[in-house]
Design a protein around this motif. Structure first.
Motif, PDB file in Angstrom:
ATOM      1  N   ASN A 146       0.837  -1.186   0.000  1.00  0.00           N
ATOM      2  CA  ASN A 146       0.000   0.000   0.000  1.00  0.00           C
ATOM      3  C   ASN A 146       0.879   1.245   0.000  1.00  0.00           C
ATOM      4  N   LYS A 147       0.965   1.907  -1.130  1.00  0.00           N
ATOM      5  CA  LYS A 147       1.840   3.077  -1.272  1.00  0.00           C
ATOM      6  C   LYS A 147       1.424   4.216  -0.353  1.00  0.00           C
ATOM      7  N   THR A 157       7.225   8.262  11.063  1.00  0.00           N
ATOM      8  CA  THR A 157       8.540   7.967  11.653  1.00  0.00           C
ATOM      9  C   THR A 157       9.421   9.204  11.638  1.00  0.00           C
ATOM     10  N   MET A 158       9.281  10.042  10.608  1.00  0.00           N
ATOM     11  CA  MET A 158      10.035  11.296  10.577  1.00  0.00           C
ATOM     12  C   MET A 158       9.574  12.249  11.673  1.00  0.00           C
ATOM     13  N   LEU A 159       8.314  12.134  12.059  1.00  0.00           N
ATOM     14  CA  LEU A 159       7.791  12.957  13.150  1.00  0.00           C
ATOM     15  C   LEU A 159       8.220  12.434  14.520  1.00  0.00           C
ATOM     16  N   GLY A 160       8.875  11.274  14.537  1.00  0.00           N
ATOM     17  CA  GLY A 160       9.404  10.752  15.790  1.00  0.00           C
ATOM     18  C   GLY A 160       8.613   9.610  16.408  1.00  0.00           C
ATOM     19  N   PHE A 161       7.575   9.147  15.742  1.00  0.00           N
ATOM     20  CA  PHE A 161       6.813   8.016  16.278  1.00  0.00           C
ATOM     21  C   PHE A 161       7.564   6.721  16.010  1.00  0.00           C
ATOM     22  N   PRO A 162       7.512   5.770  16.942  1.00  0.00           N
ATOM     23  CA  PRO A 162       8.181   4.478  16.719  1.00  0.00           C
ATOM     24  C   PRO A 162       7.584   3.779  15.502  1.00  0.00           C
ATOM     25  N   LYS A 163       8.457   3.222  14.681  1.00  0.00           N
ATOM     26  CA  LYS A 163       8.020   2.608  13.421  1.00  0.00           C
ATOM     27  C   LYS A 163       7.038   1.466  13.661  1.00  0.00           C
ATOM     28  N   ALA A 164       7.311   0.645  14.662  1.00  0.00           N
ATOM     29  CA  ALA A 164       6.444  -0.513  14.925  1.00  0.00           C
ATOM     30  C   ALA A 164       5.034  -0.089  15.306  1.00  0.00           C
ATOM     31  N   ALA A 165       4.937   0.898  16.193  1.00  0.00           N
ATOM     32  CA  ALA A 165       3.624   1.363  16.640  1.00  0.00           C
ATOM     33  C   ALA A 165       2.863   2.011  15.495  1.00  0.00           C
ATOM     34  N   ALA A 166       3.554   2.853  14.737  1.00  0.00           N
ATOM     35  CA  ALA A 166       2.916   3.516  13.604  1.00  0.00           C
ATOM     36  C   ALA A 166       2.471   2.496  12.554  1.00  0.00           C
ATOM     37  N   ASP A 167       3.319   1.511  12.306  1.00  0.00           N
ATOM     38  CA  ASP A 167       3.004   0.479  11.318  1.00  0.00           C
ATOM     39  C   ASP A 167       1.760  -0.301  11.730  1.00  0.00           C
ATOM     40  N   LYS A 168       1.683  -0.641  13.006  1.00  0.00           N
ATOM     41  CA  LYS A 168       0.540  -1.410  13.500  1.00  0.00           C
ATOM     42  C   LYS A 168      -0.763  -0.629  13.321  1.00  0.00           C
ATOM     43  N   VAL A 169      -0.733   0.653  13.687  1.00  0.00           N
ATOM     44  CA  VAL A 169      -1.921   1.496  13.551  1.00  0.00           C
ATOM     45  C   VAL A 169      -2.291   1.654  12.077  1.00  0.00           C
ATOM     46  N   LEU A 170      -1.300   1.890  11.227  1.00  0.00           N
ATOM     47  CA  LEU A 170      -1.568   2.069   9.799  1.00  0.00           C
ATOM     48  C   LEU A 170      -2.107   0.802   9.149  1.00  0.00           C
ATOM     49  N   GLN A 171      -1.650  -0.350   9.596  1.00  0.00           N
ATOM     50  CA  GLN A 171      -2.194  -1.612   9.057  1.00  0.00           C
ATOM     51  C   GLN A 171      -3.682  -1.708   9.347  1.00  0.00           C
ATOM     52  N   GLN A 172      -4.060  -1.362  10.579  1.00  0.00           N
ATOM     53  CA  GLN A 172      -5.476  -1.408  10.955  1.00  0.00           C
ATOM     54  C   GLN A 172      -6.289  -0.408  10.132  1.00  0.00           C
ATOM     55  N   LEU A 173      -5.742   0.792   9.990  1.00  0.00           N
ATOM     56  CA  LEU A 173      -6.449   1.827   9.240  1.00  0.00           C
ATOM     57  C   LEU A 173      -6.568   1.479   7.759  1.00  0.00           C
ATOM     58  N   ALA A 174      -5.510   0.918   7.196  1.00  0.00           N
ATOM     59  CA  ALA A 174      -5.521   0.551   5.773  1.00  0.00           C
ATOM     60  C   ALA A 174      -6.526  -0.571   5.507  1.00  0.00           C
ATOM     61  N   LYS A 175      -6.667  -1.493   6.470  1.00  0.00           N
ATOM     62  CA  LYS A 175      -7.669  -2.562   6.317  1.00  0.00           C
ATOM     63  C   LYS A 175      -9.080  -1.987   6.387  1.00  0.00           C
ATOM     64  N   ALA A 176      -9.279  -1.051   7.318  1.00  0.00           N
ATOM     65  CA  ALA A 176     -10.604  -0.459   7.502  1.00  0.00           C
ATOM     66  C   ALA A 176     -11.001   0.411   6.308  1.00  0.00           C
ATOM     67  N   VAL A 182      -3.032   9.589   1.792  1.00  0.00           N
ATOM     68  CA  VAL A 182      -1.910   9.686   2.727  1.00  0.00           C
ATOM     69  C   VAL A 182      -2.271  10.625   3.876  1.00  0.00           C
ATOM     70  N   GLU A 183      -2.840  11.773   3.532  1.00  0.00           N
ATOM     71  CA  GLU A 183      -3.201  12.765   4.549  1.00  0.00           C
ATOM     72  C   GLU A 183      -4.224  12.203   5.533  1.00  0.00           C
ATOM     73  N   GLU A 184      -5.232  11.503   5.009  1.00  0.00           N
ATOM     74  CA  GLU A 184      -6.256  10.913   5.877  1.00  0.00           C
ATOM     75  C   GLU A 184      -5.637   9.866   6.800  1.00  0.00           C
ATOM     76  N   LEU A 185      -4.755   9.023   6.249  1.00  0.00           N
ATOM     77  CA  LEU A 185      -4.100   8.002   7.072  1.00  0.00           C
ATOM     78  C   LEU A 185      -3.280   8.643   8.186  1.00  0.00           C
ATOM     79  N   ILE A 186      -2.546   9.702   7.864  1.00  0.00           N
ATOM     80  CA  ILE A 186      -1.717  10.372   8.883  1.00  0.00           C
ATOM     81  C   ILE A 186      -2.591  10.964   9.968  1.00  0.00           C
ATOM     82  N   LYS A 187      -3.659  11.657   9.576  1.00  0.00           N
ATOM     83  CA  LYS A 187      -4.546  12.283  10.565  1.00  0.00           C
ATOM     84  C   LYS A 187      -5.188  11.221  11.474  1.00  0.00           C
TER      85      LYS A 187
END
Length: 193
Positions: A146-147, A157-176, A182-187
């Motif tokens: 998912n690009k 990750t550039m904003l300083g969030f841990p990659k693992a935590a951000a990845d986990k949240v984004l996986q859930q959001l991308a499935k939903a 990109v902007e919606e996913l970040i928000k």
């Protein structure tokens, strides 16, 4: 410094590729695994890792993010240089190396040319520490499928969030919501992190 190089494949062999990007040819060191993925392509996009040494400036290219991430983990280990890491990723796939680390298979790691028993044990020990800290494994990020999620993960990750935590949240959001921008996913991720 260089995230990726995209262009026409001007020359290729199992150890390097020359990518013509708007009239500039970039010599990019590659692994055999990357070679097998791109050898029949005319246009390529290689994710890169830039290395500056006293005697050379080198670009290493990878077909996917998982291989580049493993390369970066390997070169962070004391005693493992860029050439050793490239040989390892040419001899073993990322999945094979990850499995060898998970099962502490010293013989598998030692099967790579130039890696002795002590070196293999050190590599396994250090990779277990680095991979073990990451929930869901940093090498299995959603970025390959998912690009938008990949770009959102990079931004978080550039904003300083841990990659693992951000990845986990984004996986859930991308499935939903697989069509989220990109902007919606970040928000949405910022609200959950």
């Amino acid at each position: 410094m260089y995230e990726y190089i995209q262009g026409q494949l001007a020359e290729i062999n199992p150890s390097y590729a020359v990518v013509d990007c708007h009239g500039v040819g970039y010599l990019i060191e590659i692994t055999v695994n990357t070679y097998s993925q791109i050898k029949d392509l005319q246009q390529v996009k290689l994710l890169t890792h830039y290395v500056v040494r006293e005697d050379a400036h080198l670009l290493f290219g990878f077909f996917d993010a998982a291989e580049r991430e493993m390369f970066r983990l390997l070169i962070a280990i004391n005693g493992v240089g860029v050439n050793t890491a490239r040989v390892m990723l040419s001899s073993l796939t990322v999945d094979e190396l990850r499995e060898a680390v998970a099962t502490q298979n010293v013989k598998k790691v030692q099967s790579v040319k130039g890696i002795g028993a002590k070196g293999a044990q050190r590599i396994i020990l250090e990779l277990q520490d680095k991979i073990g800290k990451v929930e869901g494994n940093v090498l299995n990020t959603i970025s390959t499928s998912n690009k938008n999620a990949e770009e959102a993960l990079s931004a978080l990750t550039m904003l300083g969030f841990p990659k693992a935590a951000a990845d986990k949240v984004l996986q859930q959001l991308a499935k939903a919501d697989p069509n989220a921008t990109v902007e919606e996913l970040i928000k949405m991720a910022l609200a959950k992190l």
